[in-house]
Enzyme design. Structure first.
Site, PDB file in Angstrom:
ATOM      1  N   GLY A  17      13.351  -1.309   0.826  1.00 35.92           N
ATOM      2  CA  GLY A  17      14.505  -1.753   1.616  1.00 35.92           C
ATOM      3  C   GLY A  17      15.260  -2.879   0.924  1.00 35.92           C
ATOM      4  N   SER A 108       6.824  10.756   0.385  1.00 31.10           N
ATOM      5  CA  SER A 108       5.996  10.211  -0.690  1.00 31.10           C
ATOM      6  C   SER A 108       5.383  11.369  -1.470  1.00 31.10           C
ATOM      7  CB  SER A 108       4.896   9.366  -0.068  1.00 31.10           C
ATOM      8  OG  SER A 108       3.879   9.130  -1.005  1.00 31.10           O
ATOM      9  N   SER A 109       4.981  11.109  -2.712  1.00 27.51           N
ATOM     10  CA  SER A 109       4.365  12.159  -3.524  1.00 27.51           C
ATOM     11  C   SER A 109       3.029  12.622  -2.936  1.00 27.51           C
ATOM     12  CB  SER A 109       4.150  11.666  -4.961  1.00 27.51           C
ATOM     13  OG  SER A 109       3.396  10.478  -4.967  1.00 27.51           O
ATOM     14  N   CYS A 110       2.428  11.828  -2.023  1.00 27.60           N
ATOM     15  CA  CYS A 110       1.124  12.224  -1.475  1.00 27.60           C
ATOM     16  C   CYS A 110       1.243  13.303  -0.406  1.00 27.60           C
ATOM     17  CB  CYS A 110       0.387  11.013  -0.932  1.00 27.60           C
ATOM     18  SG  CYS A 110       1.109  10.403   0.573  1.00 27.60           S
ATOM     19  N   TYR A 137      -1.421   9.572   6.711  1.00 24.46           N
ATOM     20  CA  TYR A 137      -0.080   9.127   6.293  1.00 24.46           C
ATOM     21  C   TYR A 137       0.747  10.325   5.812  1.00 24.46           C
ATOM     22  CZ  TYR A 137       3.069   6.662   2.928  1.00 24.46           C
ATOM     23  OH  TYR A 137       4.135   6.179   2.199  1.00 24.46           O
ATOM     24  N   THR A 165       7.830   8.972  -6.129  1.00 24.86           N
ATOM     25  CA  THR A 165       6.514   8.778  -6.729  1.00 24.86           C
ATOM     26  C   THR A 165       6.061   7.340  -6.452  1.00 24.86           C
ATOM     27  OG1 THR A 165       5.299   9.147  -8.755  1.00 24.86           O
ATOM     28  CG2 THR A 165       7.412   7.999  -8.988  1.00 24.86           C
ATOM     29  N   HIS A 180      -0.858  -1.406  -3.341  1.00 27.51           N
ATOM     30  CA  HIS A 180      -0.983  -0.319  -4.316  1.00 27.51           C
ATOM     31  C   HIS A 180      -1.530  -0.883  -5.631  1.00 27.51           C
ATOM     32  CE1 HIS A 180       2.040   1.568  -1.576  1.00 27.51           C
ATOM     33  NE2 HIS A 180       1.265   2.609  -1.805  1.00 27.51           N
TER      34      HIS A 180
HETATM   35  N1  LIG Z   1       5.568   1.662  -2.233  1.00 28.22           N
HETATM   36  C1  LIG Z   1       5.415   2.885  -2.731  1.00 28.22           C
HETATM   37  O1  LIG Z   1       4.781   3.071  -3.796  1.00 28.22           O
HETATM   38  C2  LIG Z   1       6.044   4.057  -2.045  1.00 28.22           C
HETATM   39  C3  LIG Z   1       6.762   3.940  -0.857  1.00 28.22           C
HETATM   40  N2  LIG Z   1       7.309   5.062  -0.269  1.00 28.22           N
HETATM   41  C4  LIG Z   1       8.048   4.980   0.990  1.00 28.22           C
HETATM   42  O2  LIG Z   1       9.103   4.041   0.923  1.00 28.22           O
HETATM   43  C5  LIG Z   1       9.307   3.429   2.196  1.00 28.22           C
HETATM   44  C6  LIG Z   1       9.285   1.919   2.055  1.00 28.22           C
HETATM   45  O3  LIG Z   1       8.034   1.516   1.488  1.00 28.22           O
HETATM   46  P1  LIG Z   1       7.815   0.060   0.889  1.00 28.22           P
HETATM   47  O4  LIG Z   1       9.113  -0.623   0.723  1.00 28.22           O
HETATM   48  O5  LIG Z   1       6.885   0.208  -0.227  1.00 28.22           O
HETATM   49  O6  LIG Z   1       6.998  -0.642   2.080  1.00 28.22           O
HETATM   50  P2  LIG Z   1       6.873  -2.189   2.433  1.00 28.22           P
HETATM   51  O7  LIG Z   1       5.554  -2.336   3.110  1.00 28.22           O
HETATM   52  O8  LIG Z   1       7.172  -3.031   1.242  1.00 28.22           O
HETATM   53  O9  LIG Z   1       8.030  -2.411   3.494  1.00 28.22           O
HETATM   54  C7  LIG Z   1       8.001  -1.760   4.717  1.00 28.22           C
HETATM   55  C8  LIG Z   1       8.998  -2.410   5.642  1.00 28.22           C
HETATM   56  O10 LIG Z   1       8.933  -1.772   6.909  1.00 28.22           O
HETATM   57  C9  LIG Z   1       8.930  -2.765   7.917  1.00 28.22           C
HETATM   58  N3  LIG Z   1       8.204  -2.277   9.086  1.00 28.22           N
HETATM   59  C10 LIG Z   1       6.951  -1.778   9.117  1.00 28.22           C
HETATM   60  N4  LIG Z   1       6.630  -1.444  10.385  1.00 28.22           N
HETATM   61  C11 LIG Z   1       7.716  -1.735  11.154  1.00 28.22           C
HETATM   62  C12 LIG Z   1       7.996  -1.614  12.533  1.00 28.22           C
HETATM   63  N5  LIG Z   1       7.090  -1.133  13.392  1.00 28.22           N
HETATM   64  N6  LIG Z   1       9.212  -2.023  12.959  1.00 28.22           N
HETATM   65  C13 LIG Z   1      10.124  -2.514  12.114  1.00 28.22           C
HETATM   66  N7  LIG Z   1       9.921  -2.649  10.801  1.00 28.22           N
HETATM   67  C14 LIG Z   1       8.712  -2.259  10.331  1.00 28.22           C
HETATM   68  C15 LIG Z   1       8.222  -3.940   7.292  1.00 28.22           C
HETATM   69  O11 LIG Z   1       8.524  -5.119   7.948  1.00 28.22           O
HETATM   70  P3  LIG Z   1       7.454  -6.306   7.946  1.00 28.22           P
HETATM   71  O12 LIG Z   1       7.222  -6.668   6.510  1.00 28.22           O
HETATM   72  O13 LIG Z   1       8.144  -7.371   8.720  1.00 28.22           O
HETATM   73  O14 LIG Z   1       6.218  -5.769   8.578  1.00 28.22           O
HETATM   74  C16 LIG Z   1       8.760  -3.883   5.871  1.00 28.22           C
HETATM   75  O15 LIG Z   1      10.005  -4.548   5.771  1.00 28.22           O
HETATM   76  C17 LIG Z   1       8.214   3.974   3.120  1.00 28.22           C
HETATM   77  O16 LIG Z   1       8.727   5.036   3.870  1.00 28.22           O
HETATM   78  C18 LIG Z   1       7.178   4.492   2.148  1.00 28.22           C
HETATM   79  O17 LIG Z   1       6.437   5.531   2.715  1.00 28.22           O
HETATM   80  C19 LIG Z   1       7.163   6.302  -0.834  1.00 28.22           C
HETATM   81  C20 LIG Z   1       6.473   6.465  -1.997  1.00 28.22           C
HETATM   82  C21 LIG Z   1       5.857   5.365  -2.699  1.00 28.22           C
HETATM   83  C1  LIG Z   2       2.185   5.770  -3.172  1.00 24.38           C
HETATM   84  C2  LIG Z   2       0.867   6.347  -2.774  1.00 24.38           C
HETATM   85  O1  LIG Z   2      -0.126   5.337  -2.799  1.00 24.38           O
HETATM   86  C3  LIG Z   2      -1.418   5.677  -2.376  1.00 24.38           C
HETATM   87  O2  LIG Z   2      -2.061   6.582  -3.219  1.00 24.38           O
HETATM   88  P1  LIG Z   2      -2.667   6.152  -4.599  1.00 24.38           P
HETATM   89  O3  LIG Z   2      -1.675   6.381  -5.651  1.00 24.38           O
HETATM   90  O4  LIG Z   2      -3.969   6.835  -4.782  1.00 24.38           O
HETATM   91  O5  LIG Z   2      -2.927   4.592  -4.317  1.00 24.38           O
HETATM   92  P2  LIG Z   2      -3.123   3.258  -5.124  1.00 24.38           P
HETATM   93  O6  LIG Z   2      -1.900   2.807  -5.776  1.00 24.38           O
HETATM   94  O7  LIG Z   2      -3.751   2.317  -4.161  1.00 24.38           O
HETATM   95  O8  LIG Z   2      -4.258   3.613  -6.222  1.00 24.38           O
HETATM   96  C4  LIG Z   2      -4.017   4.382  -7.365  1.00 24.38           C
HETATM   97  C5  LIG Z   2      -5.250   4.466  -8.227  1.00 24.38           C
HETATM   98  O9  LIG Z   2      -5.534   3.155  -8.773  1.00 24.38           O
HETATM   99  C6  LIG Z   2      -6.903   2.839  -8.606  1.00 24.38           C
HETATM  100  N1  LIG Z   2      -7.080   1.389  -8.610  1.00 24.38           N
HETATM  101  C7  LIG Z   2      -7.725   0.673  -9.578  1.00 24.38           C
HETATM  102  N2  LIG Z   2      -7.778  -0.608  -9.263  1.00 24.38           N
HETATM  103  C8  LIG Z   2      -7.107  -0.749  -8.081  1.00 24.38           C
HETATM  104  C9  LIG Z   2      -6.829  -1.885  -7.274  1.00 24.38           C
HETATM  105  O10 LIG Z   2      -7.191  -3.024  -7.574  1.00 24.38           O
HETATM  106  N3  LIG Z   2      -6.090  -1.635  -6.147  1.00 24.38           N
HETATM  107  C10 LIG Z   2      -5.660  -0.385  -5.801  1.00 24.38           C
HETATM  108  N4  LIG Z   2      -4.913  -0.237  -4.664  1.00 24.38           N
HETATM  109  N5  LIG Z   2      -5.953   0.707  -6.554  1.00 24.38           N
HETATM  110  C11 LIG Z   2      -6.660   0.523  -7.680  1.00 24.38           C
HETATM  111  C12 LIG Z   2      -7.269   3.550  -7.318  1.00 24.38           C
HETATM  112  O11 LIG Z   2      -8.680   3.700  -7.190  1.00 24.38           O
HETATM  113  C13 LIG Z   2      -6.534   4.882  -7.493  1.00 24.38           C
HETATM  114  O12 LIG Z   2      -7.287   5.740  -8.331  1.00 24.38           O
HETATM  115  C14 LIG Z   2      -1.485   6.264  -1.042  1.00 24.38           C
HETATM  116  O13 LIG Z   2      -1.468   5.226  -0.143  1.00 24.38           O
HETATM  117  C15 LIG Z   2      -0.421   7.276  -0.774  1.00 24.38           C
HETATM  118  O14 LIG Z   2      -0.257   7.370   0.576  1.00 24.38           O
HETATM  119  C16 LIG Z   2       0.893   7.031  -1.454  1.00 24.38           C
HETATM  120  O15 LIG Z   2       1.937   7.459  -1.010  1.00 24.38           O
END
Ligand SMILES: NC(=O)C1=CN([C@@H]2O[C@H](COP(=O)(O)OP(=O)(O)OC[C@H]3O[C@@H](n4cnc5c(N)ncnc54)[C@H](OP(=O)(O)O)[C@@H]3O)[C@@H](O)[C@H]2O)C=CC1
Ligand SMILES: C[C@H]1O[C@H](OP(=O)(O)OP(=O)(O)OC[C@H]2O[C@@H](n3cnc4c(=O)[nH]c(N)nc43)[C@H](O)[C@@H]2O)[C@@H](O)[C@@H](O)C1=O
Length: 313
Positions: A17, A108-110, A137, A165, A180
């Site tokens: 965001g 998400s890729s998952c 999720y 991804t 992550h």
């Molecule tokens: N990070 C990644 O690697 C990936 C993310 N995505 C997707 O991208 C999107 C954003 O993810 P990302 O930016 O990483 O997540 P973050 O956790 O960094 O941010 C999530 C945001 O959502 C807000 N939020 C959560 N719950 C509520 C709620 N009940 N009401 C209002 N606001 C809420 C949080 O606010 P607050 O902090 O105040 O709780 C925060 O600002 C998600 O849909 C996620 O699934 C997809 C693939 C990979």
């Molecule tokens: C974006 C994606 O993110 C998630 O899937 P994931 O990719 O498996 O998650 P991850 O980033 O936490 O881990 C990737 C790999 O890394 C290894 N690993 C090593 N050392 C640490 C460590 O210190 N922390 C974490 N978190 N992982 C570690 C860990 O064991 C794994 O093999 C899902 O939530 C899914 O819902 C989703 O959408």
């Protein structure tokens, strides 16, 4: 989207965001609507209804969700399925009823099967079993994108659904348990460097492969598709290349500048063996990533040092 359109960015303080807000502001969009989680809990249907009645956003970018790494997903599946179903159900339905022009949904890729052929095309969705650590999720996210497709089919409600991804960048979650892998490694190596520790423990075997996209690239894809794409079917967003978790550790360790020993804790799960996106669809639509991985990691570490280091416990 017109430069003066009323655009609601949900989740504007998160990794994605915040990047979308930066991108929209840089592009000259001047009428952004934001609410913190505390100001508007998107799981609360009545609160969402009042917000849409009051603000009537013309565009909605849904970047609010319950998000976390492999441990958080595995440990709190009820929170992940309930909160994500509630947030997306409330927001997508309210956007349709309050005549929002177009909505962006993030999956998400998952969502793809655990053992999907690599790289994963959009059409492998629902062709096999999911990875158990993030099944709750993933099923919520699949429901979200199906909701977008259904609202288009039944009501003509316009949306785009991006499947990113693994992402990284400023404003990521650097919690040691629930984040992550990339931010977790960055913080672990940084803390070890500060404390003079000789060892850092990482999880699993280090052999899984993951693909990483900078959040600023995701934001550029999001704005591009909001302006140029009219189909509610899913679109992968990635770079088309992946690395092993061990290779990732070397890249992050080198950006941080820590030279100790890495120990792998095999009691922690590996998750999906590989998650590489097929990005031919988004390339054919005219978008490509522009931030190279080493540059993105280095810049993210600069941001971490300037903004987060010292504030975390
Ligand atoms: N990070 C990644 O690697 C990936 C993310 N995505 C997707 O991208 C999107 C954003 O993810 P990302 O930016 O990483 O997540 P973050 O956790 O960094 O941010 C999530 C945001 O959502 C807000 N939020 C959560 N719950 C509520 C709620 N009940 N009401 C209002 N606001 C809420 C949080 O606010 P607050 O902090 O105040 O709780 C925060 O600002 C998600 O849909 C996620 O699934 C997809 C693939 C990979
Ligand atoms: C974006 C994606 O993110 C998630 O899937 P994931 O990719 O498996 O998650 P991850 O980033 O936490 O881990 C990737 C790999 O890394 C290894 N690993 C090593 N050392 C640490 C460590 O210190 N922390 C974490 N978190 N992982 C570690 C860990 O064991 C794994 O093999 C899902 O939530 C899914 O819902 C989703 O959408």
């Amino acid at each position: 989207m017109r430069r003066d359109a009323r655009i609601y960015v949900a989740g504007h303080r998160g990794l994605v965001g915040s990047a979308i807000v930066r991108r929209l502001q840089n592009d000259g969009y001047e009428n952004l609507i934001v609410r913190t989680h505390k100001e508007l809990d998107l799981t609360d249907r009545e609160a969402v209804e009042s917000f849409f009645t009051e603000e009537k956003p013309e565009y909605v970018i849904l970047a609010a969700a319950k998000v976390g790494g492999i441990h958080a997903n595995n440990a709190y599946p009820a929170d992940f399925i309930f909160q994500n179903l509630a947030i997306q159900g409330n927001v997508i339905d309210a956007a349709y009823r309050h005549k929002t022009e177009k909505l962006l949904f993030l999956g998400s890729s998952c969502i793809y099967p655990k053992l999907a052929p690599q790289p994963m095309r959009e059409d492998v969705l629902l062709t096999g079993p999911l990875e158990p650590t993030n099944q709750a999720y993933a099923i919520a996210k699949i429901a979200g994108l199906e909701m977008c497709r259904s609202y288009y089919r039944q009501y003509g409600f316009r949306s785009v659904s991006l499947m990113p991804t693994n992402l990284y960048g400023p404003y990521d979650n650097f919690d040691l348990e629930n984040s992550h892998v990339l931010p977790a490694m960055m913080r672990k190596f940084h803390d070890a460097k500060e404390r003079g520790d000789k060892q850092v423990t990482l999880w699993g075997s280090g052999t899984p492969r993951r693909e990483f996209l900078h959040a600023d690239d995701l934001a550029s894809a999001a704005v591009f598709l909001m302006n140029n794409h009219e189909d509610p079917d899913l679109v992968n967003v990635g770079v088309g290349e992946d690395v092993t978790i061990r290779e990732l550790a070397e890249t992050v360790r080198s950006a941080v500048g820590w030279n100790g020993e890495i120990v792998w804790d095999s009691s922690k799960p590996d998750g999906t063996p590989r998650k590489l996106m097929d990005v031919s669809k988004i390339h054919s639509l005219g978008w490509r990533h522009s931030i190279e991985f080493e540059d993105g990691v280095r810049d993210t570490y600069e941001w971490f040092k300037n903004n987060m280091a010292g504030t975390l416990r």
